[in-house]
Design an enzyme around this catalytic site. Sequence first.
Site, mmCIF file in Angstrom:
data_model
loop_
_atom_site.group_PDB
_atom_site.id
_atom_site.type_symbol
_atom_site.label_atom_id
_atom_site.label_comp_id
_atom_site.label_asym_id
_atom_site.label_seq_id
_atom_site.Cartn_x
_atom_site.Cartn_y
_atom_site.Cartn_z
ATOM 1 N N HIS A 122 0.842 -1.199 0.000
ATOM 2 C CA HIS A 122 0.000 0.000 0.000
ATOM 3 C C HIS A 122 0.877 1.249 0.000
ATOM 4 O O HIS A 122 1.970 1.257 0.564
ATOM 5 C CB HIS A 122 -0.921 -0.006 1.225
ATOM 6 C CG HIS A 122 -2.000 1.025 1.175
ATOM 7 N ND1 HIS A 122 -1.767 2.347 1.486
ATOM 8 C CD2 HIS A 122 -3.310 0.940 0.828
ATOM 9 C CE1 HIS A 122 -2.897 3.021 1.347
ATOM 10 N NE2 HIS A 122 -3.849 2.192 0.944
ATOM 11 N N GLU A 131 -3.921 2.319 -7.154
ATOM 12 C CA GLU A 131 -4.296 3.400 -6.246
ATOM 13 C C GLU A 131 -3.416 4.613 -6.525
ATOM 14 O O GLU A 131 -2.310 4.704 -6.001
ATOM 15 C CB GLU A 131 -4.178 2.946 -4.787
ATOM 16 C CG GLU A 131 -2.937 2.104 -4.456
ATOM 17 C CD GLU A 131 -2.547 2.188 -2.991
ATOM 18 O OE1 GLU A 131 -3.411 2.426 -2.151
ATOM 19 O OE2 GLU A 131 -1.343 2.048 -2.707
#
EC number: 5.3.1.1
Length: 254
Positions: free
Chosen positions: A95, A167
């Site tokens: 992430h 993302e």
Amino acid sequence: MRTPLLAGNWKMYKTTGEARELVEGLLHGLGDVSDRKVLVCPPFTALHTVRDLVQGTPIALGAQDVYIEPQGAFTGAISPVMLRDLGCTYVIVGHSERRAIFGEGDELIGKKVRAALAHDLTPILCVGETKPQRDAGEAETIVVAQVRAALAGMTPDQIARIVIAYEPVWAIGTGDTATPADAQAMHVTIRQTLGELAGSDVADAINILYGGSVKPDNIDDLMAQPDIDGALVGGASLKADSFLRIVHFLPIQG
């Protein structure tokens, strides 16, 4: 046809009591989700509580990070063996907050992907560019490099077991969202890269999620794109009503 995956990343939110309340709200309003997959990724401290609540339901359990070793003297780390023992079937890897705040690089992220696969966890590999990189016209180059670095040396069979989450870093928690067309274009690029690494059949079967200020009011437009196969949802997954609206996006691809 790829089955959509709607994943909630709770980040560093929710005590065990708050986690229980949220999951109970999700289960109350979930209904029939047989044509899609639903996943929640609580903090480590709430995994046991959430596991007991979602067992036997359509909601799968995932973690937000994992270390590369099965056990050992690694103070503060959580192993893939421990996650499996807690009932996790997914784990988020790479992430942007892990990359930016904790300094994780592509080499470590690749090792985490392998560690997850070795213990029957489905890794959700996160990739994405920053605002300066996008403004400089480097977005595709950066994202392709991240995908290639994390999956380097893997077999097509290994790659087939991975989920990718695109993302754009500039969209996470900012309220800004890539337009559906921009997100679709990047997903096509990612799928083409997967095809080069593992063949078109594998690439066509892999779920590529979008993450970055996914909200109830933009999920339908995002999911209407042919190469957006679900969402990795942050803030909007912290309230049952907003995450349920995302889970129940319309129309289903078909």
